[in-house]
Design a protein around this motif. Structure first.
Motif, PDB file in Angstrom:
ATOM      1  N   MET A  57      62.934  24.302 -23.736  1.00 52.52           N
ATOM      2  CA  MET A  57      63.757  23.312 -24.426  1.00 52.52           C
ATOM      3  C   MET A  57      64.128  22.136 -23.508  1.00 52.52           C
ATOM      4  N   HIS A  58      64.185  22.413 -22.198  1.00 50.20           N
ATOM      5  CA  HIS A  58      64.476  21.328 -21.258  1.00 50.20           C
ATOM      6  C   HIS A  58      63.261  20.448 -20.985  1.00 50.20           C
ATOM      7  N   ARG A  59      62.104  20.863 -21.520  1.00 46.79           N
ATOM      8  CA  ARG A  59      60.868  20.099 -21.288  1.00 46.79           C
ATOM      9  C   ARG A  59      60.282  19.555 -22.591  1.00 46.79           C
ATOM     10  N   LYS A  60      61.128  19.286 -23.559  1.00 48.21           N
ATOM     11  CA  LYS A  60      60.625  18.718 -24.811  1.00 48.21           C
ATOM     12  C   LYS A  60      59.864  17.429 -24.537  1.00 48.21           C
ATOM     13  N   SER A  61      58.811  17.211 -25.335  1.00 44.88           N
ATOM     14  CA  SER A  61      58.009  15.994 -25.165  1.00 44.88           C
ATOM     15  C   SER A  61      58.863  14.761 -25.403  1.00 44.88           C
ATOM     16  N   ILE A  62      58.562  13.722 -24.624  1.00 41.21           N
ATOM     17  CA  ILE A  62      59.240  12.427 -24.756  1.00 41.21           C
ATOM     18  C   ILE A  62      58.175  11.376 -25.054  1.00 41.21           C
ATOM     19  N   PRO A  63      58.272  10.621 -26.164  1.00 38.82           N
ATOM     20  CA  PRO A  63      59.324  10.742 -27.183  1.00 38.82           C
ATOM     21  C   PRO A  63      59.133  11.990 -28.026  1.00 38.82           C
ATOM     22  N   ASN A  64      60.239  12.469 -28.570  1.00 36.35           N
ATOM     23  CA  ASN A  64      60.207  13.703 -29.354  1.00 36.35           C
ATOM     24  C   ASN A  64      59.694  13.398 -30.760  1.00 36.35           C
ATOM     25  N   ASP A  65      58.701  14.154 -31.175  1.00 28.37           N
ATOM     26  CA  ASP A  65      58.138  14.010 -32.526  1.00 28.37           C
ATOM     27  C   ASP A  65      58.673  15.155 -33.380  1.00 28.37           C
ATOM     28  N   PRO A  66      59.548  14.865 -34.357  1.00 28.75           N
ATOM     29  CA  PRO A  66      60.128  15.953 -35.175  1.00 28.75           C
ATOM     30  C   PRO A  66      59.074  16.767 -35.909  1.00 28.75           C
ATOM     31  N   THR A  67      57.911  16.155 -36.133  1.00 27.46           N
ATOM     32  CA  THR A  67      56.859  16.898 -36.840  1.00 27.46           C
ATOM     33  C   THR A  67      56.119  17.857 -35.912  1.00 27.46           C
ATOM     34  N   LYS A  68      56.384  17.729 -34.582  1.00 29.81           N
ATOM     35  CA  LYS A  68      55.716  18.612 -33.621  1.00 29.81           C
ATOM     36  C   LYS A  68      56.761  19.236 -32.698  1.00 29.81           C
ATOM     37  N   PRO A  69      57.561  20.158 -33.229  1.00 30.56           N
ATOM     38  CA  PRO A  69      58.590  20.804 -32.409  1.00 30.56           C
ATOM     39  C   PRO A  69      57.945  21.722 -31.377  1.00 30.56           C
ATOM     40  N   PRO A  70      58.691  22.099 -30.327  1.00 26.19           N
ATOM     41  CA  PRO A  70      58.128  23.004 -29.321  1.00 26.19           C
ATOM     42  C   PRO A  70      57.598  24.290 -29.960  1.00 26.19           C
ATOM     43  N   LYS A  71      56.352  24.569 -29.606  1.00 29.53           N
ATOM     44  CA  LYS A  71      55.703  25.761 -30.176  1.00 29.53           C
ATOM     45  C   LYS A  71      54.634  26.246 -29.208  1.00 29.53           C
ATOM     46  N   VAL A  72      54.546  27.569 -29.014  1.00 27.81           N
ATOM     47  CA  VAL A  72      53.589  28.151 -28.062  1.00 27.81           C
ATOM     48  C   VAL A  72      52.960  29.391 -28.688  1.00 27.81           C
ATOM     49  N   GLU A  73      51.645  29.563 -28.409  1.00 31.72           N
ATOM     50  CA  GLU A  73      50.951  30.786 -28.803  1.00 31.72           C
ATOM     51  C   GLU A  73      50.052  31.222 -27.648  1.00 31.72           C
ATOM     52  N   PHE A  74      50.361  32.399 -27.075  1.00 33.72           N
ATOM     53  CA  PHE A  74      49.558  32.992 -26.010  1.00 33.72           C
ATOM     54  C   PHE A  74      48.969  34.299 -26.560  1.00 33.72           C
ATOM     55  N   MET A  75      47.652  34.462 -26.387  1.00 35.65           N
ATOM     56  CA  MET A  75      47.016  35.706 -26.840  1.00 35.65           C
ATOM     57  C   MET A  75      46.862  36.662 -25.664  1.00 35.65           C
ATOM     58  N   PHE A  76      47.359  37.895 -25.831  1.00 34.23           N
ATOM     59  CA  PHE A  76      47.225  38.951 -24.835  1.00 34.23           C
ATOM     60  C   PHE A  76      46.311  40.037 -25.394  1.00 34.23           C
ATOM     61  N   GLY A  77      45.481  40.574 -24.508  1.00 35.76           N
ATOM     62  CA  GLY A  77      44.656  41.697 -24.884  1.00 35.76           C
ATOM     63  C   GLY A  77      45.349  43.012 -24.572  1.00 35.76           C
ATOM     64  N   THR A  78      45.313  43.953 -25.518  1.00 32.66           N
ATOM     65  CA  THR A  78      45.907  45.273 -25.313  1.00 32.66           C
ATOM     66  C   THR A  78      44.880  46.334 -25.674  1.00 32.66           C
ATOM     67  N   ALA A  79      45.206  47.580 -25.397  1.00 36.91           N
ATOM     68  CA  ALA A  79      44.289  48.687 -25.695  1.00 36.91           C
ATOM     69  C   ALA A  79      44.080  48.828 -27.193  1.00 36.91           C
ATOM     70  N   THR A  80      45.009  48.382 -27.989  1.00 36.27           N
ATOM     71  CA  THR A  80      44.920  48.520 -29.445  1.00 36.27           C
ATOM     72  C   THR A  80      44.514  47.226 -30.134  1.00 36.27           C
ATOM     73  N   GLY A  81      44.264  46.193 -29.376  1.00 35.03           N
ATOM     74  CA  GLY A  81      43.885  44.929 -29.983  1.00 35.03           C
ATOM     75  C   GLY A  81      44.657  43.750 -29.374  1.00 35.03           C
ATOM     76  N   ASN A  82      44.400  42.596 -29.927  1.00 35.85           N
ATOM     77  CA  ASN A  82      45.050  41.389 -29.401  1.00 35.85           C
ATOM     78  C   ASN A  82      46.441  41.212 -29.992  1.00 35.85           C
ATOM     79  N   VAL A  83      47.357  40.711 -29.144  1.00 38.48           N
ATOM     80  CA  VAL A  83      48.729  40.397 -29.559  1.00 38.48           C
ATOM     81  C   VAL A  83      49.022  38.951 -29.142  1.00 38.48           C
ATOM     82  N   THR A  84      49.562  38.182 -30.076  1.00 44.35           N
ATOM     83  CA  THR A  84      49.877  36.779 -29.778  1.00 44.35           C
ATOM     84  C   THR A  84      51.390  36.614 -29.612  1.00 44.35           C
TER      85      THR A  84
END
Length: 782
Positions: A57-84
């Motif tokens: 939250m302290h690194r929000k893009s400047i200028p801030n675009d309300p249509t593109k709020p902070p959002k992250v997706e990281f995919m991890f591999g596990t023994a039972t499948g992928n988890v995001t």
């Protein structure tokens, strides 16, 4: 393991970055120049590791675009499948899977884990260790440092408050601040002080002016009494006077003449007595000769008005002239007012309390005013009556003046005498009151004694001092309250500080018991050989507390001097050793879950230390799940992928116009030198694979190739650092190149020199032809 960076949006330069098509490996080297998002990516991973949204939250893009709020997706591999793992709506909605544990080494880790006695991080002067190691300990130290700063600030404020007491001549500030307030109110005390001031001034002035006071004026009488008896007597005396020695026969003749010929005998007598003297031989009126009868009558007149007669008349007329204003008054009304005003000014001299508080004075003063009014009123009556009496007297004076030798009726002035008596009584009564007031004034003068007055002045001064002290106490009550509150705060904070300091010492000792040997061993391998850190027992009471000390080239360095010899690079190396020691000390099961993310772990390190660190990371990588290295240094990226070529993948961060992109890079491309990259750019341009203008790249590439190809020869000739034109001439003169080739090289050099120093645009095809010449000369003719 972390398999993919699927999405980073609205964070720093990552406006909207999608990289789901790029797989990360067991070792992933991420290269990105400064400001291309490397540190932002590490903060995002750190946010996930700590489940702390603030890193994002302290690194929000400047200028801030309300249509593109902070959002992250990281995919991890596990023994039972992928988890995001997902971040949206300001929170990590899906966190790291249990089979993975993220450990981040970045600049913030250094600050969170290493305190080295730097001046700005100190209160190390209070028996604090030269080093504080470990994240929880540095957090404790930071809190303790802030607390100590607050304590010092509060103590300074307390000292400043005490200084304010000193300016008010208060010696013992604590005792004074806790003293009771006076029973009187501020208003009462101020009234007392003002009264004492006035009393002191009056007594002092009295002492200074005793002789002058005794010489002060007193009241005087107003008006002078009048007495008209003498004037009235003189009037009646002259009226009664007559002349008895005039010849009888002449008087009879004169009387007969007046009876027969004169209508107003009184007037005629006066006229005749004066006109007889004008007659000589003729009539003084018509000039005709006088008849015998006339001559006889004139003789009778001359006998009647002889010399004795003239003398008598002259004397009486002189007396009458002196009685034309018989009722003179010695004062005027204005004079009476001025005399009374002078008496009133005398009152202004007597301002002492003994006078103005005398109860008898006020009624006497009022009576004096009334008596003065009585004087003025009776004076006006005297003036009016004297004018009337004068008006009554003047006609009678004129008649007597005409015939002084005849007696006239006597007169009386009873009304005037009555008015004069009333006026005289008013003057007397005024004087009686004035004398009573003078008695008060004189009694005060007689009471003055310098010794008694000085004693009285001392008593007043003492009373005023007490009142002023009480008033000061009331005025300083806000300062006393501030002092009491600040003292309580200092005492409480000091107690807390000592407890927290003890807690830090115990925590540091526990940390060193666990990690010191491993950290010290790593630092000896990876740190500067000039430094040595030593764990020193510091017995305090019943506990054994460990301090860290540092030696540089075998000499002890005091805590406040460490920052001058312990560089940022050494501090970073120590922090890296702490990070590695923490990971190496993990239980085997936890270590197998560990994903290490290291942001620029070798910044400003020399090549030898970089090689040692990469070797250590190679050892550690075999016992953990995944290793992610980020760097802005291309050489470090090349060394890293070369070290981990067996299992490495390389990624590049590129700052585009819209967002920072994540691009896969071949291992060979990542290992390529700058010269290799330049060749690939020029070759692609010549082959029309790209249209990116490489004009400014040609000159350093061309010169670099010549110097590299003939490096030994140029060193032998002593021209290794000379200008390129000097180098080609020397190579030709010694037969290393032909004259034709030297001319061709010079021509290309001159052509390339122009765009290096001047702004201009050549046609793209001209640049492509020139680039083709460079490639041909370098690889076919040299």
């Amino acid at each position: 393991m972390l398999k993919k960076i699927k999405l980073i949006q609205g964070i720093g330069n990552f406006t909207k970055t999608v990289a789901g098509g790029i797989d990360l490996g067991d070792v992933t080297v991420i290269y990105g120049e400064n400001r291309n998002g490397k540190s932002t990516l590490c903060d995002v991973i750190h946010s996930l590791a700590e489940d702390d949204p603030d890193f994002i939250m302290h690194r929000k893009s400047i200028p801030n675009d309300p249509t593109k709020p902070p959002k992250v997706e990281f995919m991890f591999g596990t023994a039972t499948g992928n988890v995001t793992s997902k971040f949206e709506n300001g929170q990590w909605q899906v966190k790291t899977p249990d089979c993975s544990g993220l450990y981040v080494f970045d600049q913030s880790f250094i600050h969170r884990n290493v305190i080295t006695g730097q001046k700005q991080e100190r209160p190390n002067s209070e028996n604090m260790t030269s080093f504080i190691l470990g994240e929880s300990n540095t957090a404790l130290f930071a809190a303790l440092a802030e607390m100590n700063n607050n304590l010092r600030a509060d103590k300074k404020l307390l000292s400043d408050i005490e200084g304010q007491f000193i300016t008010h001549a208060v010696g013992n500030a604590p005792a004074y601040a806790n003293s009771a307030l006076p029973s009187e109110t501020k208003e009462q005390l101020e009234t007392n002080v003002a009264a004492h001031d006035e009393s002191k001034l009056q007594v002092t002035t009295t002492i200074q002016n005793i002789e002058k006071i005794k010489r002060r004026n007193v009241l005087n009488a107003v008006g002078t009494q009048v007495n008209f008896a003498q004037a009235i007597d003189s009037i009646n005396a002259v009226l009664a006077s007559s002349l008895q020695n005039v010849h009888q026969d002449s008087l009879v003749s004169l009387q007969n003449h007046m009876s027969n010929h004169v209508n107003n005998s009184a007037t005629f007598k006066g006229w005749a007595s004066q006109g007889i003297a004008q007659i000589k031989d003729d009539c003084p009126f018509c000039g005709q000769a006088l008849s015998a009868d006339a001559q006889g009558l004139i003789a009778a007149y001359q006998q009647a008005f002889n010399a004795e007669f003239d003398r008598f008349n002259r004397e009486k007329r002189q007396t009458l002239n002196g009685l034309r204003q018989p009722f003179s008054i010695p004062n005027t009304r204005e004079n009476l007012i001025q005399l009374h005003q002078a008496n009133k000014q005398v009152f202004e001299l007597y301002v002492e309390p003994q006078i103005i508080t005398n109860q008898a004075l006020a009624p006497l003063t009022a009576s004096l005013e009334q008596k003065h009014e009585d004087i003025l009123a009776s004076f006006d009556a005297v003036i009016a009556n004297s004018q009337q009496a004068t008006e009554f007297w003047i006609p009678r004076l004129e008649q007597k003046f005409t015939t002084p030798y005849e007696p006239a009726q006597l007169v009386t002035f009873d009304v005037l005498n009555t008015a004069a008596t009333t006026y005289n009584q008013a003057i007397y009564e005024y004087w009686v009151v004035a004398e009573q007031i003078n008695a008060i004034f004189n009694a005060y003068k007689g009471s003055l004694n310098e010794v008694e007055l000085n004693h009285q002045l001392t008593e007043i001064a003492q009373q005023q001092t007490q009142a002023n002290l009480a008033l000061k106490r009331i005025a300083l009550e806000p300062l006393c309250v501030q002092y009491r509150q600040k003292l309580a705060t200092v005492n409480e904070l000091d107690t807390t500080y000592k407890a927290q300091k003890q807690k830090l010492e115990q925590s540091q000792t526990a940390y060193l018991d666990t990690y010191f040997d491993l950290i010290n061993g790593l630092f000896r391998q990876l740190g500067s050989s000039n430094f040595e850190i030593i764990k020193v027992p510091n017995n305090r009471g019943r506990q054994v507390i460990y301090d860290l000390r540092v030696k540089f080239k075998g000499e002890d360095i005091s805590a406040d001097k460490i920052n001058t010899v312990f560089s940022e690079s050494d501090r970073r190396a120590l922090a890296l050793c702490i990070f590695l020691a923490k990971v190496m000390s993990l239980p085997t099961e936890e270590k197998a879950k560990a994903i290490l993310v290291l942001d620029d772990p070798v910044t400003s390190f020399d090549n030898e230390r970089i090689a040692l660190i990469l070797n250590k990371l190679d050892e550690l990588q075999r016992t953990i799940k995944q290793l992610v290295l980020t760097t802005h240094y291309k050489g470090m990226a090349a060394k890293a992928v070369k070290k981990f070529r067996r299992c490495a993948k390389s990624v590049k961060l590129v700052h585009g116009a819209e967002t920072c992109s994540i691009e896969a890079v071949e291992i060979d491309d990542m290992m390529a030198t700058e010269h290799d990259v330049a060749f690939d750019r020029i070759k692609a341009f010549v082959n029309r694979e790209t249209n990116n203008d490489i004009l400014t790249t040609l000159r350093p590439f061309f010169e670099g190739e010549i110097r590299h190809r003939f490096k030994k020869q140029l060193i032998d000739l002593g021209e290794a650092k000379s200008d390129l034109s000097v180098c080609t001439v020397a190579l030709r003169e010694k037969g290393y190149i032909t004259a034709e080739l030297e001319a061709r090289l010079s021509a290309i050099r001159d052509t390339l020199n122009t765009p290096m120093h001047e702004i201009g645009d050549d046609a793209l095809e001209n640049t492509r032809a020139l680039a083709e010449q460079v490639i041909t000369v370098v690889y076919d003719e040299l």
